[in-house]
Scaffold this motif. Structure first.
Motif, PDB file in Angstrom:
ATOM      1  N   TYR A   1       0.847  -1.190   0.000  1.00  0.00           N
ATOM      2  CA  TYR A   1       0.000   0.000   0.000  1.00  0.00           C
ATOM      3  C   TYR A   1       0.885   1.244   0.000  1.00  0.00           C
ATOM      4  CZ  TYR A   1      -3.561  -3.363   1.423  1.00  0.00           C
ATOM      5  OH  TYR A   1      -4.408  -4.443   1.480  1.00  0.00           O
ATOM      6  N   LEU A   2       0.591   2.153  -0.918  1.00  0.00           N
ATOM      7  CA  LEU A   2       1.375   3.380  -1.035  1.00  0.00           C
ATOM      8  C   LEU A   2       0.456   4.593  -1.046  1.00  0.00           C
ATOM      9  CD1 LEU A   2       3.040   1.554  -3.778  1.00  0.00           C
ATOM     10  CD2 LEU A   2       4.621   2.822  -2.358  1.00  0.00           C
ATOM     11  N   TYR A   3       0.964   5.665  -0.459  1.00  0.00           N
ATOM     12  CA  TYR A   3       0.225   6.927  -0.462  1.00  0.00           C
ATOM     13  C   TYR A   3       1.218   8.037  -0.787  1.00  0.00           C
ATOM     14  CZ  TYR A   3      -3.869   9.711   0.795  1.00  0.00           C
ATOM     15  OH  TYR A   3      -4.977  10.516   0.750  1.00  0.00           O
ATOM     16  N   PHE A   4       0.944   8.767  -1.860  1.00  0.00           N
ATOM     17  CA  PHE A   4       1.812   9.855  -2.299  1.00  0.00           C
ATOM     18  C   PHE A   4       1.157  11.197  -1.986  1.00  0.00           C
ATOM     19  CE2 PHE A   4       2.811   6.281  -5.042  1.00  0.00           C
ATOM     20  CZ  PHE A   4       4.196   6.311  -5.143  1.00  0.00           C
ATOM     21  N   VAL A   5       1.939  12.116  -1.459  1.00  0.00           N
ATOM     22  CA  VAL A   5       1.454  13.476  -1.199  1.00  0.00           C
ATOM     23  C   VAL A   5       2.514  14.468  -1.661  1.00  0.00           C
ATOM     24  CG1 VAL A   5       0.766  15.163   0.544  1.00  0.00           C
ATOM     25  CG2 VAL A   5       0.064  12.783   0.790  1.00  0.00           C
ATOM     26  N   ALA A   6       2.102  15.416  -2.490  1.00  0.00           N
ATOM     27  CA  ALA A   6       2.991  16.507  -2.895  1.00  0.00           C
ATOM     28  C   ALA A   6       2.502  17.789  -2.233  1.00  0.00           C
ATOM     29  CB  ALA A   6       3.001  16.669  -4.413  1.00  0.00           C
ATOM     30  N   VAL A   7       3.438  18.562  -1.735  1.00  0.00           N
ATOM     31  CA  VAL A   7       3.117  19.806  -1.032  1.00  0.00           C
ATOM     32  C   VAL A   7       3.219  20.978  -2.004  1.00  0.00           C
ATOM     33  CG1 VAL A   7       3.795  21.356   0.845  1.00  0.00           C
ATOM     34  CG2 VAL A   7       3.920  18.872   1.161  1.00  0.00           C
ATOM     35  N   LYS A   8       2.210  21.819  -1.977  1.00  0.00           N
ATOM     36  CA  LYS A   8       2.185  22.986  -2.864  1.00  0.00           C
ATOM     37  C   LYS A   8       2.923  24.170  -2.258  1.00  0.00           C
ATOM     38  CE  LYS A   8      -1.022  25.851  -5.545  1.00  0.00           C
ATOM     39  NZ  LYS A   8      -2.454  26.089  -5.877  1.00  0.00           N
ATOM     40  N   GLU A   9       2.776  24.332  -0.951  1.00  0.00           N
ATOM     41  CA  GLU A   9       3.345  25.516  -0.308  1.00  0.00           C
ATOM     42  C   GLU A   9       3.858  25.173   1.089  1.00  0.00           C
ATOM     43  OE1 GLU A   9       1.933  30.106   0.737  1.00  0.00           O
ATOM     44  OE2 GLU A   9       0.448  28.567   0.264  1.00  0.00           O
ATOM     45  N   PHE A  10       5.055  25.673   1.407  1.00  0.00           N
ATOM     46  CA  PHE A  10       5.652  25.534   2.731  1.00  0.00           C
ATOM     47  C   PHE A  10       5.764  26.914   3.374  1.00  0.00           C
ATOM     48  CE2 PHE A  10       7.248  21.982   0.269  1.00  0.00           C
ATOM     49  CZ  PHE A  10       7.281  20.915   1.157  1.00  0.00           C
ATOM     50  N   ASP A  11       5.830  26.942   4.707  1.00  0.00           N
ATOM     51  CA  ASP A  11       6.096  28.219   5.359  1.00  0.00           C
ATOM     52  C   ASP A  11       7.603  28.458   5.406  1.00  0.00           C
ATOM     53  OD1 ASP A  11       7.186  26.782   7.477  1.00  0.00           O
ATOM     54  OD2 ASP A  11       5.574  27.236   8.888  1.00  0.00           O
ATOM     55  N   LYS A  12       8.023  29.545   6.017  1.00  0.00           N
ATOM     56  CA  LYS A  12       9.437  29.923   6.011  1.00  0.00           C
ATOM     57  C   LYS A  12      10.315  28.929   6.767  1.00  0.00           C
ATOM     58  CE  LYS A  12       8.748  33.101   9.936  1.00  0.00           C
ATOM     59  NZ  LYS A  12       9.409  32.249  10.933  1.00  0.00           N
ATOM     60  N   ASP A  13       9.701  28.111   7.630  1.00  0.00           N
ATOM     61  CA  ASP A  13      10.460  27.119   8.397  1.00  0.00           C
ATOM     62  C   ASP A  13      10.408  25.726   7.771  1.00  0.00           C
ATOM     63  OD1 ASP A  13      11.178  28.992  10.424  1.00  0.00           O
ATOM     64  OD2 ASP A  13       9.149  28.799  11.255  1.00  0.00           O
ATOM     65  N   GLY A  14       9.827  25.618   6.570  1.00  0.00           N
ATOM     66  CA  GLY A  14       9.749  24.330   5.897  1.00  0.00           C
ATOM     67  C   GLY A  14       8.565  23.483   6.304  1.00  0.00           C
ATOM     68  N   LYS A  15       7.601  24.077   6.986  1.00  0.00           N
ATOM     69  CA  LYS A  15       6.411  23.352   7.427  1.00  0.00           C
ATOM     70  C   LYS A  15       5.360  23.357   6.316  1.00  0.00           C
ATOM     71  CE  LYS A  15       3.066  23.516  11.248  1.00  0.00           C
ATOM     72  NZ  LYS A  15       2.688  24.255  12.471  1.00  0.00           N
TER      73      LYS A  15
END
Length: 200
Positions: free
Chosen positions: A168-182
């Protein structure tokens, strides 16, 4: 007047081109032998042989993608629109990746952590095979070849030929991070269930 008109036409053509070049996009394919499956839908079921396969990932203005991989189906608790638990802490849940440039051809399996497959020109190493294919404004295609699995909690290698349970695999791509990489906002998500066949 003619000079102003030329500038207006130039800007009218340039702005859409810049906007297009800055679009973020991730496309994932699963490839084995001569068969390729593009993960266009949120949920995909695949049947693979118990032999090496690979992920081909197009990254366009995106550094990488988070991957949750397990032999248990807990990943299926996330629906297409439900909040992903601890999404904002994904960077803190990253599994330690010592497989530089995918030398071991391993896929990390864990019930608690996420792998982060990334590519950066400026980095000394990345998560994919050493060779990648640049496509200009379209992005870069990176390959992650898999020949075995690494059971992170038990610190042991699992051979492909011994796999009896689905993957089982789950992929997530992040569109936007804050200045601390969150992570702040999500770009895309895909989940995959891989079953195994004994066919040659």
């Amino acid at each position: 007047m003619y000079t102003y008109l030329k500038k207006f036409v130039f800007l009218a053509l340039l702005i859409p081109a810049l906007a297009h070049s800055q679009d973020k996009n991730v496309i994932i394919r699963v490839v084995q032998d001569n068969e390729s499956s593009r993960l266009d839908n949120f949920e995909t079921n695949l049947l693979l042989k118990r032999s090496s396969f690979k992920f081909q990932i197009l990254l366009n203005n995106v550094e990488g993608v988070y991957v949750f991989a397990s032999v248990r189906d807990s990943v299926y608790r996330f629906t297409e629109n439900s909040p992903i638990r601890d999404f904002e802490y994904l960077n803190l849940l990253e599994l330690r990746d010592g497989d530089k440039n995918n030398t071991n051809r391993e896929l990390n399996l864990s019930e608690t952590g996420w792998s982060y497959w990334f590519y950066k020109d400026s980095a000394d190493w990345h998560s994919f095979n050493r060779k990648s294919v640049g496509l200009g404004e379209i992005g870069i295609v990176c390959t992650k070849a898999i020949r075995q699995f690494y059971d992170v909690p038990n610190n042991k290698v699992l051979k492909m030929r011994n796999m009896e349970t689905p993957l089982y695999l789950y992929f997530v791509a992040v569109k936007e991070f804050d200045k601390d990489g969150k992570p702040l906002t999500e770009l895309m998500r895909r989940k995959v269930r891989i079953e195994w066949t004994d066919e040659d």
